[in-house]
Scaffold this motif. Structure first.
Motif, PDB file in Angstrom:
ATOM      1  N   LEU A 143       0.828  -1.211   0.000  1.00  0.00           N
ATOM      2  CA  LEU A 143       0.000   0.000   0.000  1.00  0.00           C
ATOM      3  C   LEU A 143       0.860   1.258   0.000  1.00  0.00           C
ATOM      4  O   LEU A 143       0.568   2.214  -0.729  1.00  0.00           O
ATOM      5  CB  LEU A 143      -0.957  -0.013   1.189  1.00  0.00           C
ATOM      6  CG  LEU A 143      -2.035  -1.097   1.134  1.00  0.00           C
ATOM      7  CD1 LEU A 143      -2.817  -1.149   2.434  1.00  0.00           C
ATOM      8  CD2 LEU A 143      -2.960  -0.902  -0.055  1.00  0.00           C
ATOM      9  N   ALA A 144       1.930   1.282   0.771  1.00  0.00           N
ATOM     10  CA  ALA A 144       2.810   2.451   0.799  1.00  0.00           C
ATOM     11  C   ALA A 144       3.450   2.677  -0.567  1.00  0.00           C
ATOM     12  O   ALA A 144       3.527   3.815  -1.050  1.00  0.00           O
ATOM     13  CB  ALA A 144       3.875   2.282   1.871  1.00  0.00           C
ATOM     14  N   LYS A 145       3.887   1.615  -1.212  1.00  0.00           N
ATOM     15  CA  LYS A 145       4.501   1.728  -2.531  1.00  0.00           C
ATOM     16  C   LYS A 145       3.491   2.244  -3.563  1.00  0.00           C
ATOM     17  O   LYS A 145       3.866   2.944  -4.505  1.00  0.00           O
ATOM     18  CB  LYS A 145       5.064   0.367  -2.959  1.00  0.00           C
ATOM     19  CG  LYS A 145       5.921   0.402  -4.192  1.00  0.00           C
ATOM     20  CD  LYS A 145       6.572  -0.952  -4.436  1.00  0.00           C
ATOM     21  CE  LYS A 145       7.375  -0.944  -5.722  1.00  0.00           C
ATOM     22  NZ  LYS A 145       7.964  -2.265  -5.989  1.00  0.00           N
ATOM     23  N   LEU A 146       2.214   1.923  -3.382  1.00  0.00           N
ATOM     24  CA  LEU A 146       1.157   2.416  -4.271  1.00  0.00           C
ATOM     25  C   LEU A 146       0.842   3.890  -4.037  1.00  0.00           C
ATOM     26  O   LEU A 146       0.163   4.515  -4.836  1.00  0.00           O
ATOM     27  CB  LEU A 146      -0.130   1.595  -4.076  1.00  0.00           C
ATOM     28  CG  LEU A 146      -0.103   0.165  -4.597  1.00  0.00           C
ATOM     29  CD1 LEU A 146      -1.294  -0.617  -4.060  1.00  0.00           C
ATOM     30  CD2 LEU A 146      -0.066   0.134  -6.119  1.00  0.00           C
ATOM     31  N   GLY A 147       1.325   4.421  -2.907  1.00  0.00           N
ATOM     32  CA  GLY A 147       1.066   5.822  -2.582  1.00  0.00           C
ATOM     33  C   GLY A 147      -0.018   6.032  -1.548  1.00  0.00           C
ATOM     34  O   GLY A 147      -0.366   7.175  -1.229  1.00  0.00           O
ATOM     35  N   PHE A 148      -0.576   4.950  -0.999  1.00  0.00           N
ATOM     36  CA  PHE A 148      -1.592   5.084   0.047  1.00  0.00           C
ATOM     37  C   PHE A 148      -0.972   5.723   1.281  1.00  0.00           C
ATOM     38  O   PHE A 148       0.200   5.504   1.592  1.00  0.00           O
ATOM     39  CB  PHE A 148      -2.164   3.709   0.420  1.00  0.00           C
ATOM     40  CG  PHE A 148      -3.244   3.213  -0.506  1.00  0.00           C
ATOM     41  CD1 PHE A 148      -4.574   3.278  -0.130  1.00  0.00           C
ATOM     42  CD2 PHE A 148      -2.925   2.676  -1.745  1.00  0.00           C
ATOM     43  CE1 PHE A 148      -5.569   2.806  -0.969  1.00  0.00           C
ATOM     44  CE2 PHE A 148      -3.912   2.202  -2.591  1.00  0.00           C
ATOM     45  CZ  PHE A 148      -5.239   2.265  -2.208  1.00  0.00           C
ATOM     46  N   VAL A 149      -1.782   6.496   1.983  1.00  0.00           N
ATOM     47  CA  VAL A 149      -1.348   7.207   3.182  1.00  0.00           C
ATOM     48  C   VAL A 149      -2.050   6.595   4.398  1.00  0.00           C
ATOM     49  O   VAL A 149      -3.271   6.418   4.380  1.00  0.00           O
ATOM     50  CB  VAL A 149      -1.710   8.706   3.071  1.00  0.00           C
ATOM     51  CG1 VAL A 149      -1.348   9.454   4.336  1.00  0.00           C
ATOM     52  CG2 VAL A 149      -1.036   9.321   1.844  1.00  0.00           C
ATOM     53  N   PRO A 150      -1.302   6.278   5.457  1.00  0.00           N
ATOM     54  CA  PRO A 150      -1.940   5.730   6.658  1.00  0.00           C
ATOM     55  C   PRO A 150      -2.915   6.730   7.266  1.00  0.00           C
ATOM     56  O   PRO A 150      -2.636   7.929   7.309  1.00  0.00           O
ATOM     57  CB  PRO A 150      -0.773   5.482   7.617  1.00  0.00           C
ATOM     58  CG  PRO A 150       0.458   5.564   6.798  1.00  0.00           C
ATOM     59  CD  PRO A 150       0.155   6.404   5.609  1.00  0.00           C
ATOM     60  N   VAL A 151      -4.056   6.213   7.732  1.00  0.00           N
ATOM     61  CA  VAL A 151      -5.082   7.057   8.361  1.00  0.00           C
ATOM     62  C   VAL A 151      -5.169   6.773   9.852  1.00  0.00           C
ATOM     63  O   VAL A 151      -5.098   7.677  10.669  1.00  0.00           O
ATOM     64  CB  VAL A 151      -6.468   6.818   7.712  1.00  0.00           C
ATOM     65  CG1 VAL A 151      -7.552   7.586   8.429  1.00  0.00           C
ATOM     66  CG2 VAL A 151      -6.442   7.166   6.236  1.00  0.00           C
ATOM     67  N   ASP A 152      -5.327   5.495  10.188  1.00  0.00           N
ATOM     68  CA  ASP A 152      -5.464   5.130  11.596  1.00  0.00           C
ATOM     69  C   ASP A 152      -5.330   3.621  11.755  1.00  0.00           C
ATOM     70  O   ASP A 152      -5.138   2.897  10.787  1.00  0.00           O
ATOM     71  CB  ASP A 152      -6.806   5.621  12.175  1.00  0.00           C
ATOM     72  CG  ASP A 152      -8.032   5.073  11.450  1.00  0.00           C
ATOM     73  OD1 ASP A 152      -7.916   4.078  10.685  1.00  0.00           O
ATOM     74  OD2 ASP A 152      -9.132   5.626  11.646  1.00  0.00           O
TER      75      ASP A 152
END
Length: 177
Positions: A143-152
């Motif tokens: 997910l991080a490599k895809l550009g997703f940002v952690p929310v919670d």
């Protein structure tokens, strides 16, 4: 109007809309505890009839614009699934799972990246959500490599585990791609 049921090709993978006939292979993959324990809603042991029923509904979901599910194929063999579901108000949830034999080869990123492009470009979504069990850091790296940002991080019930787990949740806006 939903996009036509068409396949997506990447460098190494073919992503094609699922068919009811994919249910048996999915049942085989999800009969592996190491795969299914990372899924929130699947049952374990895998339930053949529930899997058959779920796959039988995929074509209707696609036509209705509710979910877009792709079988991930390597050399003509289904090794997993990547999808966008729970579509509402321009947002959807990205999910993926792969046969354990396909882990560690970059297939999850490659397949998910293609479906993220499909979600934003073909479906026209503005936001994707996703998540993973806290004890599945490999999915977090995808997910991080895809550009997703952690929310919670939230407590969620895991059906296969039969207990509450910690789930790390993420978002990705189309403007960020």
């Amino acid at each position: 109007m939903s996009p036509p049921r068409t396949e997506i090709r990447t460098d190494r993978l073919v992503l094609r809309p699922t068919f009811a006939t994919d249910a048996e292979r999915a049942f085989e993959i999800q009969s592996d505890w190491e795969v299914t324990r990372m899924l929130r809603m699947a049952s374990f042991p895998a339930d053949r009839q529930a899997t058959l029923d779920w796959f039988a509904d995929h074509e209707r979901e696609w036509s209705a614009g509710e979910a877009y599910r792709f079988a991930v194929e390597v050399a003509g063999r289904m090794v997993g699934l990547v999808d966008v579901d729970e579509i509402k108000d321009g947002e959807g949830d990205l999910g993926y799972w792969l046969d354990r034999a396909a882990w560690g080869r970059g297939y999850a990123f490659e397949a998910a990246n293609a479906v993220v492009r499909f979600a934003f470009g073909e479906i026209g979504l503005s936001m994707l959500k996703s998540g993973h069990a806290a004890d599945n850091p490999a999915s977090g790296r995808v997910l991080a490599k895809l550009g997703f940002v952690p929310v919670d991080i939230v407590e969620r019930f895991s059906r296969p585990r039969g207990e509450t787990i910690r789930q790390c949740r993420y978002v990705l806006a189309s403007a960020c791609r």
